[in-house]
Design an enzyme around this catalytic site. Structure first.
Site, PDB file in Angstrom:
ATOM      1  CB  CYS A   1      66.107  65.288  40.820  1.00 20.62           C
ATOM      2  SG  CYS A   1      67.475  65.197  42.000  1.00 20.62           S
TER       3      CYS A   1
ATOM      4  N   GLY B   1      45.110  88.566  59.166  1.00 19.97           N
ATOM      5  CA  GLY B   1      44.913  88.145  57.781  1.00 19.97           C
ATOM      6  C   GLY B   1      44.511  86.714  57.585  1.00 19.97           C
TER       7      GLY B   1
ATOM      8  CB  CYS C   1      46.780  93.283  57.532  1.00 20.10           C
ATOM      9  SG  CYS C   1      45.696  91.885  57.863  1.00 20.10           S
TER      10      CYS C   1
ATOM     11  CB  ILE D   1      53.078  78.339  50.760  1.00 21.42           C
ATOM     12  CG1 ILE D   1      52.219  78.920  49.633  1.00 21.42           C
ATOM     13  CG2 ILE D   1      52.269  77.355  51.593  1.00 21.42           C
ATOM     14  CD1 ILE D   1      51.734  77.896  48.614  1.00 21.42           C
ATOM     15  CG  ASP D   2      53.860  84.517  50.925  1.00 24.17           C
ATOM     16  OD1 ASP D   2      54.616  84.481  51.922  1.00 24.17           O
ATOM     17  OD2 ASP D   2      52.747  85.073  50.944  1.00 24.17           O
TER      18      ASP D   2
ATOM     19  CG  HIS E   1      49.756  75.278  55.841  1.00 22.73           C
ATOM     20  ND1 HIS E   1      48.722  76.170  55.665  1.00 22.73           N
ATOM     21  CD2 HIS E   1      49.390  74.498  56.882  1.00 22.73           C
ATOM     22  CE1 HIS E   1      47.777  75.943  56.549  1.00 22.73           C
ATOM     23  NE2 HIS E   1      48.165  74.941  57.310  1.00 22.73           N
TER      24      HIS E   1
ATOM     25  CD  GLN F   1      46.600  79.707  58.977  1.00 24.32           C
ATOM     26  OE1 GLN F   1      45.763  78.850  58.760  1.00 24.32           O
ATOM     27  NE2 GLN F   1      46.281  80.932  59.389  1.00 24.32           N
TER      28      GLN F   1
END
Length: 496
Positions: A315, A398, A440, A265-266, A283, A263
């Site tokens: 862009c 986590g 963890c 996004i890093d 995600h 989950q």
């Protein structure tokens, strides 16, 4: 780290029990009688039809209450309205034994047990704004709690300890790993929802009443500067990963990793060496960024500097095409000193289509799934068509597992597949077979040691020792922590 709460299609799954709650009526007619415990003049539970928006808001509120969200102010519970641990287990067992209708008959209908006490049996705390209200106003909350309990995957009794978990690691070859923000926080990357320390908490301190709006796709399109100004706090480090990421990489290297559903996004998983075919970023992630107009895609780190200086990145493809179009138009007007023939209403206008119609460059957006965007389709395709039938062990690390559809995975998988939960705090809405509470990084290091694996990482001390303490035998919960000097290696209560 995940932008928790991202919207997307919800996984369809068969449930073992039909829902007993209709939000437009009294659940299974609870309260529709004048029996014991209900005053004759007490108002009936809400039965009028509600709008879709009201229904969604009500469901969201009730689920926040069931999950014990910090945003909800809870009442001070009186002892008579709260089950003991033994009572709660008895009530839950009876519900599964006789089913919801008979259970309600034996408790609510007869007046033998109050609704507040039953709510506590299913781990539901009563909000302060329900103080003084009639029991009937809590029926929907109780009904949802009963639904959740009935739909839980039953715990497998043959697995309960950290040694059982280590043995499963050795034996299984198609391990599904589900991860959340807790596996990255030791790198200094904040999660989203933690009280006082999460990214949303920081945004609230800055004056954002609804911090999720920073990740709303409509808001981004209207004013991308807000996101570019605030997102610097959650930029990933491209050179570091945690022992937990290294542990997942070790599973891959041993050819045991089926899929890591993250989950976060890093994109730290990729930097730690997880192969693309082993990773589903539920995600999205910072790995790439895409133009909101022409869909031109670049590596995510290309926009990092613009985020650091709080300037939305335009862009480069759009910019080049606009510049080329302007240059071409000037060249055409001056090439022979005459104007181009004027087009008639029916003339073909194909030359002006596409990029030449872009009035200004598009803005680059990281390929994080914002609110208002669908989750990546490969999440659903991979889970349903491949992993569901192959998985032989699940490890969840986590994450509090509150955000759908990822939160639905444990109950979606075959129920005979063992499941391990690793995190700092326990959760109660999913029955995991083994619960290992602690950091963890500490837990996976001890798991690897007991499995006979060599997990090397600079954040793991060469002489690191841990202590494992049995917290709750019946709930299969153990606490795992780095051992303090002079502390016993295994407390006598630890189950072998």
């Amino acid at each position: 780290m995940a932008a928790a709460g991202m919207s997307g299609p919800v996984m369809v799954q068969e449930q073992p029990h039909a829902p007993i709650v209709d939000l437009d009526a009294d659940p299974i007619h609870m309260g529709a009688h004048d029996g014991p415990g209900r005053p004759a003049d007490a108002p009936a539970a809400k039965s009028s039809v509600v709008s879709d928006d009201d229904r969604e808001e009500l469901v969201s509120l009730l689920e926040d209450i069931m999950d014990g969200e910090d945003a909800v102010e809870y009442a001070t519970e009186m002892s008579r309205d709260v089950c003991t641990v033994a009572e709660a287990r008895t009530f839950r067992s009876r519900l599964h034994e006789v089913g919801p209708n008979q259970f309600i008959l034996e408790t609510i209908t007869t007046g033998n047990v109050g609704v507040r006490k039953l709510c506590s049996a299913f781990g539901v705390r009563i909000p302060a704004f329900f103080e003084g209200c009639e029991d009937e106003q809590l029926y929907q909350l109780l009904g949802l709690a009963i639904n959740r309990e009935l739909n839980k995957r039953p715990r497998l009794g043959q697995y309960s300890t950290i040694d059982d978990a280590a043995k499963l690691l050795q034996e299984r070859s198609n391990i599904m790993v589900i991860t959340g923000a807790g596996i990255s926080t030791s790198l200094g990357i904040p999660d989203f929802r933690s009280k006082n320390t999460g990214f949303y908490s920081r945004l609230q301190e800055m004056g954002f009443q609804e911090p999720e709006q920073v990740f709303d796709i409509q808001n981004f399109d209207e004013d991308p500067s807000t996101f570019y100004t605030l997102a610097g706090d959650i930029l990933p480090d491209l050179k570091k990963w945690t022992p937990t990421h290294e542990f997942i990489r070790l599973l891959q290297d041993k050819d045991k990793l089926l899929t890591n559903y993250t989950q976060n996004i890093d994109n730290v998983e990729s930097h730690a060496g997880l192969r693309t075919e082993k990773l589903i970023q539920c995600h999205g992630s910072w790995a790439t960024a895409t133009c909101r107009k022409c869909k031109y895609r670049v590596p995510g780190e290309d926009i990092f500097e613009n985020i650091r200086i709080h300037k939305p990145m335009e862009c480069i493809k759009c910019t080049a095409e606009i510049a080329a179009h302007k240059t071409g138009m000037k060249r055409k007007r001056s090439s022979n000193g005459t104007s181009k023939k004027r087009r008639g209403p029916g003339d073909d206008d194909s030359e002006s289509d596409g990029a030449y119609d872009i009035p200004q460059p598009g803005i680059m957006k990281p390929d994080i799934t914002f609110f208002g965007e669908a989750l990546p389709q490969d999440f659903f395709d991979r889970l349903k068509s491949q992993d569901k039938d192959k998985v032989d062990l699940v490890i969840v690390m986590g994450t509090s597992m509150k955000v759908a559809p990822v939160s639905e995975i444990p109950n979606f998988l075959p129920r005979d597949v063992p499941q391990i939960y690793i995190s700092r705090d326990p959760i109660h809405h999913i029955n995991f077979d083994i619960n290992l509470l602690g950091d963890c990084d500490v837990v996976v290091a001890e798991l690897a040691r007991r499995a006979g694996w060599d997990l090397k990482h600079s954040m793991i001390a060469e002489d690191q020792k841990t202590t494992v303490t049995l917290v709750d035998d019946l709930e299969h919960i153990s606490s795992v922590a780095v051992r303090r000097p002079g502390q016993l290696s295994e407390p006598p209560a630890q189950k072998a």
